[in-house]
Each structure stands twice: as structure tokens, then as C-alpha cells.
Design a protein around this motif. Structure first.
Motif, PDB file in Angstrom:
ATOM      1  N   ILE A 146     -18.295   4.750 -29.136  1.00  0.00           N
ATOM      2  CA  ILE A 146     -19.233   5.820 -28.760  1.00  0.00           C
ATOM      3  C   ILE A 146     -18.522   7.099 -28.297  1.00  0.00           C
ATOM      4  O   ILE A 146     -19.154   8.033 -27.835  1.00  0.00           O
ATOM      5  CB  ILE A 146     -20.228   5.342 -27.677  1.00  0.00           C
ATOM      6  CG1 ILE A 146     -19.496   4.925 -26.388  1.00  0.00           C
ATOM      7  CG2 ILE A 146     -21.091   4.203 -28.198  1.00  0.00           C
ATOM      8  CD1 ILE A 146     -20.419   4.786 -25.183  1.00  0.00           C
ATOM      9  N   HIS A 147     -17.198   7.132 -28.401  1.00  0.00           N
ATOM     10  CA  HIS A 147     -16.457   8.352 -28.029  1.00  0.00           C
ATOM     11  C   HIS A 147     -16.698   9.414 -29.108  1.00  0.00           C
ATOM     12  O   HIS A 147     -16.369   9.171 -30.274  1.00  0.00           O
ATOM     13  CB  HIS A 147     -14.957   8.075 -27.943  1.00  0.00           C
ATOM     14  CG  HIS A 147     -14.586   7.095 -26.876  1.00  0.00           C
ATOM     15  ND1 HIS A 147     -14.576   5.753 -27.094  1.00  0.00           N
ATOM     16  CD2 HIS A 147     -14.216   7.285 -25.575  1.00  0.00           C
ATOM     17  CE1 HIS A 147     -14.201   5.145 -25.973  1.00  0.00           C
ATOM     18  NE2 HIS A 147     -13.985   6.046 -25.034  1.00  0.00           N
ATOM     19  N   ASP A 148     -17.232  10.558 -28.699  1.00  0.00           N
ATOM     20  CA  ASP A 148     -17.488  11.566 -29.736  1.00  0.00           C
ATOM     21  C   ASP A 148     -17.034  12.970 -29.365  1.00  0.00           C
ATOM     22  O   ASP A 148     -17.253  13.918 -30.116  1.00  0.00           O
ATOM     23  CB  ASP A 148     -18.973  11.565 -30.132  1.00  0.00           C
ATOM     24  CG  ASP A 148     -19.893  11.950 -28.974  1.00  0.00           C
ATOM     25  OD1 ASP A 148     -19.400  12.129 -27.841  1.00  0.00           O
ATOM     26  OD2 ASP A 148     -21.101  12.076 -29.214  1.00  0.00           O
TER      27      ASP A 148
ATOM     28  N   SER B 183     -12.960   9.143 -36.755  1.00  0.00           N
ATOM     29  CA  SER B 183     -12.368   9.081 -35.428  1.00  0.00           C
ATOM     30  C   SER B 183     -12.552   7.691 -34.834  1.00  0.00           C
ATOM     31  O   SER B 183     -13.617   7.093 -34.972  1.00  0.00           O
ATOM     32  CB  SER B 183     -13.081  10.120 -34.543  1.00  0.00           C
ATOM     33  OG  SER B 183     -12.560  10.096 -33.240  1.00  0.00           O
TER      34      SER B 183
HETATM   35  C1  B12 Z   1     -14.256  10.291 -21.937  1.00  0.00           C
HETATM   36  C2  B12 Z   1     -13.943   8.858 -22.235  1.00  0.00           C
HETATM   37  C3  B12 Z   1     -15.017   7.972 -22.339  1.00  0.00           C
HETATM   38  C4  B12 Z   1     -16.476   8.423 -22.320  1.00  0.00           C
HETATM   39  C5  B12 Z   1     -16.820   8.921 -23.753  1.00  0.00           C
HETATM   40  C6  B12 Z   1     -17.929   9.940 -23.770  1.00  0.00           C
HETATM   41  C7  B12 Z   1     -18.105  10.555 -25.140  1.00  0.00           C
HETATM   42  N1  B12 Z   1     -19.310  11.020 -25.384  1.00  0.00           N
HETATM   43  O1  B12 Z   1     -17.205  10.661 -25.946  1.00  0.00           O
HETATM   44  C8  B12 Z   1     -17.195   7.101 -21.916  1.00  0.00           C
HETATM   45  C9  B12 Z   1     -17.289   7.070 -20.401  1.00  0.00           C
HETATM   46  C10 B12 Z   1     -18.581   6.889 -22.520  1.00  0.00           C
HETATM   47  C11 B12 Z   1     -16.175   6.067 -22.375  1.00  0.00           C
HETATM   48  C12 B12 Z   1     -16.483   4.741 -22.627  1.00  0.00           C
HETATM   49  C13 B12 Z   1     -15.524   3.757 -22.885  1.00  0.00           C
HETATM   50  N2  B12 Z   1     -14.214   3.905 -22.894  1.00  0.00           N
HETATM   51 CO1  B12 Z   1     -13.369   5.612 -22.906  1.00  0.00          CO
HETATM   52  N3  B12 Z   1     -12.283   7.183 -22.640  1.00  0.00           N
HETATM   53  C14 B12 Z   1     -12.593   8.426 -22.409  1.00  0.00           C
HETATM   54  C15 B12 Z   1     -11.293   9.245 -22.235  1.00  0.00           C
HETATM   55  C16 B12 Z   1     -11.015   9.387 -20.736  1.00  0.00           C
HETATM   56  C17 B12 Z   1     -11.260  10.631 -22.848  1.00  0.00           C
HETATM   57  C18 B12 Z   1     -11.655  10.732 -24.325  1.00  0.00           C
HETATM   58  C19 B12 Z   1     -11.897  12.175 -24.691  1.00  0.00           C
HETATM   59  O2  B12 Z   1     -13.032  12.598 -24.848  1.00  0.00           O
HETATM   60  N4  B12 Z   1     -10.825  12.988 -24.738  1.00  0.00           N
HETATM   61  C20 B12 Z   1     -10.907  14.435 -24.998  1.00  0.00           C
HETATM   62  C21 B12 Z   1     -10.827  14.752 -26.482  1.00  0.00           C
HETATM   63  C22 B12 Z   1     -10.816  16.265 -26.680  1.00  0.00           C
HETATM   64  O3  B12 Z   1      -9.638  14.217 -26.992  1.00  0.00           O
HETATM   65  P1  B12 Z   1      -9.609  13.069 -28.097  1.00  0.00           P
HETATM   66  O4  B12 Z   1     -10.832  12.250 -27.979  1.00  0.00           O
HETATM   67  O5  B12 Z   1      -8.302  12.397 -28.043  1.00  0.00           O
HETATM   68  O6  B12 Z   1      -9.733  13.847 -29.478  1.00  0.00           O
HETATM   69  C23 B12 Z   1      -8.703  14.660 -29.997  1.00  0.00           C
HETATM   70  C24 B12 Z   1      -7.704  13.916 -30.891  1.00  0.00           C
HETATM   71  O7  B12 Z   1      -7.634  12.524 -30.658  1.00  0.00           O
HETATM   72  C25 B12 Z   1      -8.081  14.285 -32.282  1.00  0.00           C
HETATM   73  N5  B12 Z   1      -9.085  13.497 -32.991  1.00  0.00           N
HETATM   74  C26 B12 Z   1     -10.102  12.759 -32.491  1.00  0.00           C
HETATM   75  N6  B12 Z   1     -10.840  12.261 -33.483  1.00  0.00           N
HETATM   76  C27 B12 Z   1     -10.309  12.681 -34.650  1.00  0.00           C
HETATM   77  C28 B12 Z   1     -10.680  12.451 -35.975  1.00  0.00           C
HETATM   78  C29 B12 Z   1      -9.930  12.989 -37.002  1.00  0.00           C
HETATM   79  C30 B12 Z   1     -10.339  12.761 -38.406  1.00  0.00           C
HETATM   80  C31 B12 Z   1      -8.772  13.752 -36.694  1.00  0.00           C
HETATM   81  C32 B12 Z   1      -7.952  14.294 -37.793  1.00  0.00           C
HETATM   82  C33 B12 Z   1      -8.392  13.995 -35.372  1.00  0.00           C
HETATM   83  C34 B12 Z   1      -9.171  13.466 -34.360  1.00  0.00           C
HETATM   84  O8  B12 Z   1      -8.579  15.607 -32.140  1.00  0.00           O
HETATM   85  C35 B12 Z   1      -9.374  15.646 -30.939  1.00  0.00           C
HETATM   86  C36 B12 Z   1      -9.489  17.040 -30.407  1.00  0.00           C
HETATM   87  O9  B12 Z   1      -8.247  17.606 -30.075  1.00  0.00           O
HETATM   88  C37 B12 Z   1     -10.260   8.310 -22.961  1.00  0.00           C
HETATM   89  C38 B12 Z   1      -8.801   8.498 -22.546  1.00  0.00           C
HETATM   90  C39 B12 Z   1      -7.931   9.075 -23.669  1.00  0.00           C
HETATM   91  N7  B12 Z   1      -6.686   8.771 -23.669  1.00  0.00           N
HETATM   92  O10 B12 Z   1      -8.370   9.754 -24.540  1.00  0.00           O
HETATM   93  C40 B12 Z   1     -10.848   6.930 -22.631  1.00  0.00           C
HETATM   94  C41 B12 Z   1     -10.526   5.731 -23.520  1.00  0.00           C
HETATM   95  C42 B12 Z   1     -10.530   6.100 -24.982  1.00  0.00           C
HETATM   96  N8  B12 Z   1     -11.681   4.773 -23.248  1.00  0.00           N
HETATM   97  C43 B12 Z   1     -11.301   3.586 -23.144  1.00  0.00           C
HETATM   98  C44 B12 Z   1     -12.189   2.511 -22.892  1.00  0.00           C
HETATM   99  C45 B12 Z   1     -11.564   1.147 -22.657  1.00  0.00           C
HETATM  100  C46 B12 Z   1     -13.575   2.697 -22.852  1.00  0.00           C
HETATM  101  C47 B12 Z   1     -14.647   1.594 -22.691  1.00  0.00           C
HETATM  102  C48 B12 Z   1     -14.411   0.316 -23.491  1.00  0.00           C
HETATM  103  C49 B12 Z   1     -14.777   1.314 -21.170  1.00  0.00           C
HETATM  104  C50 B12 Z   1     -15.713   0.195 -20.789  1.00  0.00           C
HETATM  105  N9  B12 Z   1     -15.160  -0.769 -20.099  1.00  0.00           N
HETATM  106  O11 B12 Z   1     -16.872   0.207 -21.100  1.00  0.00           O
HETATM  107  C51 B12 Z   1     -15.907   2.350 -23.169  1.00  0.00           C
HETATM  108  C52 B12 Z   1     -16.062   2.221 -24.705  1.00  0.00           C
HETATM  109  C53 B12 Z   1     -17.429   2.098 -25.185  1.00  0.00           C
HETATM  110  C54 B12 Z   1     -17.455   2.112 -26.710  1.00  0.00           C
HETATM  111  N10 B12 Z   1     -17.916   1.055 -27.308  1.00  0.00           N
HETATM  112  O12 B12 Z   1     -17.021   3.056 -27.342  1.00  0.00           O
HETATM  113  C55 B12 Z   1      -9.801   3.391 -23.357  1.00  0.00           C
HETATM  114  C56 B12 Z   1      -9.457   2.770 -24.709  1.00  0.00           C
HETATM  115  C57 B12 Z   1      -8.320   1.772 -24.561  1.00  0.00           C
HETATM  116  C58 B12 Z   1      -7.964   1.121 -25.842  1.00  0.00           C
HETATM  117  N11 B12 Z   1      -6.684   1.005 -26.031  1.00  0.00           N
HETATM  118  O13 B12 Z   1      -8.740   0.722 -26.645  1.00  0.00           O
HETATM  119  C59 B12 Z   1      -9.261   4.844 -23.111  1.00  0.00           C
HETATM  120  C60 B12 Z   1      -8.000   5.203 -23.921  1.00  0.00           C
HETATM  121  C61 B12 Z   1      -8.953   4.959 -21.590  1.00  0.00           C
HETATM  122  C62 B12 Z   1      -7.829   4.062 -21.164  1.00  0.00           C
HETATM  123  N12 B12 Z   1      -6.600   4.540 -21.132  1.00  0.00           N
HETATM  124  O14 B12 Z   1      -8.047   2.922 -20.842  1.00  0.00           O
HETATM  125  N13 B12 Z   1     -14.927   6.620 -22.477  1.00  0.00           N
END
Ligand code: B12
Length: 212
Positions: free
Chosen positions: A101-103, A147
Motif C-alpha cells: 500500500i506504499h504509494d 513500485s
Molecule cells: C511511509 C511508510 C509507510 C506508510 C505508507 C503510506 C503511503 N501512502 O505510502 C504506511 C504507514 C502506511 C506504511 C505501512 C507499512 N510499512 Co512502511 N514505510 C514507510 C516509509 C517510512 C517511507 C516510504 C516513503 O513514502 N518514502 C518516501 C518516498 C518519496 O520514497 P520512496 O518510497 O523510496 O520512493 C522513491 C524511490 O524508491 C523511487 N521509486 C519508488 N517507486 C518507484 C517505481 C519505479 C518504477 C521507479 C523507477 C522508481 C521508484 O522513486 C521514489 C521517489 O524518489 C518506509 C521506509 C523507507 N525506507 O522507505 C517504510 C517501509 C517501506 N515500510 C515497511 C513496513 C514493514 C511496513 C508495514 C508492513 C508495517 C506494518 N507492520 O504494518 C506496512 C505495510 C503495509 C502494506 N501491505 O503495504 C518497511 C519494509 C521492510 C521490508 N524490508 O520489507 C520499511 C522499509 C520501513 C522499515 N525500515 O522497516 N509504511
């Protein structure tokens, strides 16, 4: 780093969405690049994620920070999309894979693509591969970007590549992958075409794949 960006980071740190939005507006007024603001906030979310995995913060904290980030994005994303020129470059379908559900990151990639002149179809989050395949058949995009933010859900990216082959669609579309657990190695392992580390990278990779 700019003081205003520091203030937005502080507001995110206390999950104050209203303040994030207000300060993001101010940042745009003084011509701070929205991509720079997003980059800083992304690092903070990553740090918070680390603390979460170490048991220092809780899910409620991730939810608070995500809400605050989304508030900032209500102003930052349209600003990114407006930065683009009129030139049309191609069509991309984007989605977060099933079970995930991360979007936030996926949506930022979408906005950067719009800004770069791509027509973007965003299927949302928790999207089954079958629905992606159905859309590809109908819309015939140049690219599909998937993603995945969980180590478990990134398997769905692999499954998509396999399904595309099975359906005889692999040659017609470039596949891009991204998300926190995704790497260049993973991209190669599953036979995808491109990996983007962040949204800026995603655009560069997309352009390269389409020889633009
Ligand atoms: C915010 C967050 C949440 C929010 C999400 C809200 C939402 N609407 O997205 C909430 C609170 C809902 C959430 C829930 C969960 N989360 Co979460 N979450 C995060 C967190 C802190 C930040 C993610 C984020 O938004 N980052 C900001 C954006 C801008 O960055 P990004 O997502 O990385 O995207 C960039 C790049 O990756 C890239 N990119 C992304 N997608 C794509 C696609 C393509 C095609 C390309 C080319 C590039 C690209 O470009 C983006 C922009 O620059 C991460 C930590 C992390 N390291 O990222 C954990 C994290 C991803 N979550 C984690 C977990 C465990 C969970 C849960 C399972 C927790 C739980 N016990 O319920 C649930 C998952 C539920 C589910 N089934 O999906 C873990 C995953 C661990 C793993 N190894 O699997 C993380 C890594 C935290 C951790 N270190 O433990 N989460």
C-alpha cells in the motif's frame, strides 16, 4: 541546506501536515526546487523507517509522517508537473504492486514523468498483475513502471515480467522497477529493463530506454 527546507523537515518530524503544506507553499514562492524539498523529506522518512525496524518508533509514527508528507505533496506535486514543457514523449502506466500500500514514491515518480512530458496512467496501489496486464493490452503504453516497497512484494515485479512473456507482450513494452528494496541487481535478475533509484533517475532511465 535552506532554512525553509529545515523548517519543513522539522514539521514532518512532528507529523504536522498543515505546517508542512504551508511551508511547502512558501518554499515554492521563493523558488526553491520542489524536487530538492522532496529529496530531503524522503531521507527523513528513510531514517524513520530504520527506527521503525529497530523498534524505536511505531506504525502510528510512520502513518503520521506519511500523512505529513502527503500534505506537503499536495502543493509540491502540482508544482513539479507544471515544470514540464509541452513536448510529448510517450506513455507510461505506473502502479504499486499487489499486497503493497506504499504509494508516496510511486506518485512522485508519476509527477516527474508528467513533468518530463510523458502521458501517465496511474493505476494506484495494491494492484494485481492481472490488472496491469489488462491495462497494457488496452492502452499499449511504451513503458510500465512498478513500485514495490516490501521485500516480500518485490516478488510481484518478477511475476509481472514472467506474465508479460507468457502473454506475448514482453517485446512491446519496457519494464521499469523501483522502490526501497529494489536494486539494479534485482532488475537484472528478473529481466526488467530499467531501475530508478529515485524519481529523477526514473525519468532519465525512461528516456534512455526509449532513446529520447
Ligand atoms: C511511509 C511508510 C509507510 C506508510 C505508507 C503510506 C503511503 N501512502 O505510502 C504506511 C504507514 C502506511 C506504511 C505501512 C507499512 N510499512 Co512502511 N514505510 C514507510 C516509509 C517510512 C517511507 C516510504 C516513503 O513514502 N518514502 C518516501 C518516498 C518519496 O520514497 P520512496 O518510497 O523510496 O520512493 C522513491 C524511490 O524508491 C523511487 N521509486 C519508488 N517507486 C518507484 C517505481 C519505479 C518504477 C521507479 C523507477 C522508481 C521508484 O522513486 C521514489 C521517489 O524518489 C518506509 C521506509 C523507507 N525506507 O522507505 C517504510 C517501509 C517501506 N515500510 C515497511 C513496513 C514493514 C511496513 C508495514 C508492513 C508495517 C506494518 N507492520 O504494518 C506496512 C505495510 C503495509 C502494506 N501491505 O503495504 C518497511 C519494509 C521492510 C521490508 N524490508 O520489507 C520499511 C522499509 C520501513 C522499515 N525500515 O522497516 N509504511
Amino acid at each position: 541546506m535552506n532554512d525553509l527546507i529545515e523548517d519543513i523537515r522539522k514539521a514532518l518530524g512532528v507529523y504536522d501536515g498543515e505546517k508542512c503544506e504551508e511551508l511547502a507553499k512558501k518554499a515554492l514562492e521563493i523558488k526553491i526546487n520542489p524536487i530538492e524539498v522532496i529529496g530531503a523529506l524522503r531521507k527523513d522518512l528513510e531514517e524513520l523507517g530504520k527506527k521503525f525496524s529497530e523498534g524505536e518508533v511505531f506504525l502510528i509514527d510512520l502513518m503520521g509522517a506519511a500523512d505529513a508528507m502527503n500534505s506537503a505533496l499536495t502543493v509540491l506535486k502540482p508544482a513539479i508537473e507544471e515544470m514540464g514543457g509541452a513536448e510529448k514523449r510517450g506513455k507510461i502506466v505506473i502502479a504499486t504492486v499487489e499486497g503493497d500500500i506504499h504509494d508516496i514514491g510511486k506518485s512522485i515518480v508519476g509527477s516527474m514523468m508528467v513533468s518530463a512530458g510523458f502521458e501517465v496512467m496511474d493505476l494506484g496501489r495494491d494492484v494485481p498483475n492481472e490488472k496491469i496486464i489488462e491495462t497494457l493490452k488496452k492502452e499499449k503504453p511504451d513503458l510500465v513502471g512498478v513500485s514495490a516497497m516490501l521485500t516480500t512484494t518485490k516478488e510481484k515485479q518478477k511475476e509481472l515480467v514472467e506474465l508479460l512473456k507468457k502473454e506475448g507482450l514482453r517485446e512491446g513494452v519496457k519494464v521499469m522497477v523501483g522502490g526501497a528494496p529494489v536494486t539494479e541487481e534485482w532488475k537484472s535478475k528478473i529481466g526488467a529493463d530499467g531501475y530508478g533509484e529515485d524519481a529523477v533517475d526514473a525519468v532519465n532511465v525512461a528516456k534512455k530506454l526509449l532513446s529520447l
